[in-house]
Design an enzyme around this catalytic site. Structure first.
Site, PDB file in Angstrom:
ATOM      1  N   LYS A  23       0.885  -0.688   0.072  1.00  0.00           N
ATOM      2  CA  LYS A  23       0.297  -0.098  -0.107  1.00  0.00           C
ATOM      3  C   LYS A  23       0.836   1.244   0.092  1.00  0.00           C
ATOM      4  CE  LYS A  23      -1.294   2.939   3.131  1.00  0.00           C
ATOM      5  NZ  LYS A  23      -1.470   3.996   1.920  1.00  0.00           N
ATOM      6  N   GLU A  60       9.489   1.214  10.487  1.00  0.00           N
ATOM      7  CA  GLU A  60      10.892   2.517  11.026  1.00  0.00           C
ATOM      8  C   GLU A  60      10.118   3.529  11.111  1.00  0.00           C
ATOM      9  OE1 GLU A  60      12.267   5.098   9.480  1.00  0.00           O
ATOM     10  OE2 GLU A  60      12.436   4.428   7.741  1.00  0.00           O
ATOM     11  N   CYS A 117      13.691  11.499   7.275  1.00  0.00           N
ATOM     12  CA  CYS A 117      12.893  11.364   9.133  1.00  0.00           C
ATOM     13  C   CYS A 117      14.691  11.216   9.821  1.00  0.00           C
ATOM     14  CB  CYS A 117      12.151   9.513   8.740  1.00  0.00           C
ATOM     15  SG  CYS A 117      13.291   8.151   7.997  1.00  0.00           S
ATOM     16  N   GLU A 148       8.909  16.753  15.791  1.00  0.00           N
ATOM     17  CA  GLU A 148       9.975  16.283  14.308  1.00  0.00           C
ATOM     18  C   GLU A 148       9.262  17.603  13.356  1.00  0.00           C
ATOM     19  OE1 GLU A 148      10.675  13.129  11.259  1.00  0.00           O
ATOM     20  OE2 GLU A 148       9.160  12.970  12.311  1.00  0.00           O
TER      21      GLU A 148
END
Length: 483
Positions: free
Chosen positions: A179, A255, A289, A384
């Site tokens: 997906k 992750e 990331c 973040e």
């Protein structure tokens, strides 16, 4: 702005249950640089997911029996096809999610590197002899594929995050149902097309785009035939998948988010450190990331370093990602831009100063920004950012730098610059992160044979190298008695 007109994109059908399929509903894919739709792709449903699982179960029975060396040959052809279609893939990625085309060309190389490594490694998958304590027994292990894999990938690396999962899974003899992110499904469909062209058997790599990720995902999490889930994305979603996977005891690789600190000590090469901060922070408009999120600089060199960083940041070209001269493109969507603006405004309201940038230029384009005098407790130091903003904080001692760097729920990547060898070892060992770059702002560029993954709330498992391949293998122990 480069026009998208007369640039039709035809990869709009999902691939599952042995065919390219249209669905009753579809959703638009938007180019962040202009807000224009580049096409509408199939919008898959839970029923489509169930069909894909059944097809994958059948494909697995044959694919796992294929000689690993032959699997490697197919992977090699897939690798070669990525380079044959390099420009088309790069342009499509730029259209889908706004990354500058100079970076998406590099991403094709990055994505292909995982396929190449796994193609070479496939034929080496084996077991080992185990010495037994009894004379009449012989022992050995056998590496077998985990089975059907459900993969969920993000938009920020539309090709690289797919091959980093699919290549080891396919090399191991697993089959994968993917997906892709809603923002970048066409690249995934293109990769599936090339996999089939390379000789990949039907249903070994299925791709189901959707605008309702939760609904499509539910059948995969509930079905015991799906033995592994691999996900790259937010920590919040990762937690949900981890909980759901427990019901059927699936293997899980996650992750998740990061909040990378970059420590600059007073003995560092300041010019090089600043260049590395710029490279780490502003590539893909800060939307990776492992991007630097917090810059900590020792007080003795803070003014000099900030001046260099400001100058280099001001030189970056913000603009049309389809142009070779562009360094920083748009962020992917309005929600991301809103978060960036909120963090910058919060920092400014607490006394921070923008030495360069600090504003939206137009549309989804946010100026590359450096913030100084960022107060403790500012949102940008806790959350973040996923945007082109570098906050700079001053520290006094090595101990304080490590305390600030480790004061985060995340533990994906961290960086430090120093000429002191003893300090380099101390810092590398003390940083609570899965990836540490010492005088290296891009340690993961050594892919595909190095481990990639995080500690704490940044995830579980590793991708890349033998560590990533082992995520898709089960170890069977065989004990044989002899007369």
């Amino acid at each position: 702005m480069t026009t998208l007109l007369n640039d039709p994109v035809t990869r709009t059908q999902a691939y599952f249950a042995g065919a390219w399929r249209r669905t009753p509903a579809s959703f638009d894919v938007i180019h962040p640089g202009s807000g224009q739709a580049i096409g509408a792709v199939a919008d898959c449903t839970p029923e489509d997911a169930r069909q894909a699982i059944t097809a994958a179960e059948t494909a697995l029975k044959e694919w796992r029996q294929v000689n690993p060396y032959r699997r490697g040959l197919i992977l090699r052809r897939w690798h070669d096809l990525l380079f044959a279609h390099k420009e088309e893939l790069a342009r499509l990625m730029t259209l889908e999610m706004g990354k500058p085309i100079t970076e998406t060309r590099g991403e094709v190389h990055y994505a292909a590197s995982f396929i190449e490594w796994c193609a070479e490694e496939a034929g080496r998958i084996s077991g080992e002899r185990v010495n037994m304590r009894f004379d009449h027994k012989r022992g050995l292990t056998r590496s077998e594929p985990v089975g059907v894999v459900y993969a969920v990938t993000p938009w920020n690396f539309p090709a690289g995050m797919i091959t980093r999962k699919a290549a080891p899974a396919l090399a191991a003899g697993c089959v994968m149902i993917l997906k892709p992110a809603e923002q970048s499904p066409m690249t995934a469909l293109y990769l599936a097309e090339l996999w089939l062209e390379a000789g990949g058997p039907a249903n070994t790599l299925q791709v189901l785009p959707t605008s309702d990720a939760a609904a499509l995902t539910a059948p995969f999490m509930e079905d015991e035939r799906v033995r592994k889930v691999t996900f790259t994305g937010s920590t919040a979603v990762g937690r949900q998948l981890y909980r759901q996977a427990a019901n059927t005891i699936k293997r899980v690789s996650l992750e998740l988010g990061g909040h990378a600190p970059f420590l600059v000590f007073e003995d560092a090469d300041l010019d090089k450190a600043a260049r590395e901060v710029v490279g780490s922070k502003f590539r893909n408009a800060g939307q990776t990331c492992i991007s630097t999120n917090r810059v900590y600089v020792q007080r003795a060199v803070a003014g000099t370093f900030t001046g260099i960083l400001t100058r280099l940041t001001a030189q970056l070209q913000l603009g049309d990602p389809l142009l070779d001269t562009t360094n920083v493109g748009p962020v992917v969507e309005q929600a991301g831009l809103d978060k960036i603006q909120a963090q910058v405004q919060d920092a400014l309201s607490r006394g921070a100063t923008a030495t360069v940038g600090g504003h939206v230029q137009s549309g989804l384009y946010f100026q590359p920004t450096v913030l100084t005098e960022v107060a403790p407790g500012s949102l940008i130091l806790r959350e973040e950012t996923f945007g082109p903003v570098a906050p700079v904080v001053v520290f006094e001692t090595e101990e304080e730098a490590l305390r600030l760097a480790n004061d985060s729920e995340y533990g994906l990547a961290a960086y430090a610059y120093t000429r002191d060898l003893s300090r380099a070892w101390r810092v590398a060992e003390a940083l609570e992160y899965g990836i540490v770059g010492i005088n290296d702002g891009v340690p993961s560029a050594a892919a595909p044979h190095v481990p990639f993954g995080g500690m704490k709330n940044s995830g579980v498992g590793r991708e890349g190298g033998r560590w990533g391949l082992e995520e898709y293998l089960e170890t069977k122990f065989i004990s044989m008695g002899i007369e």
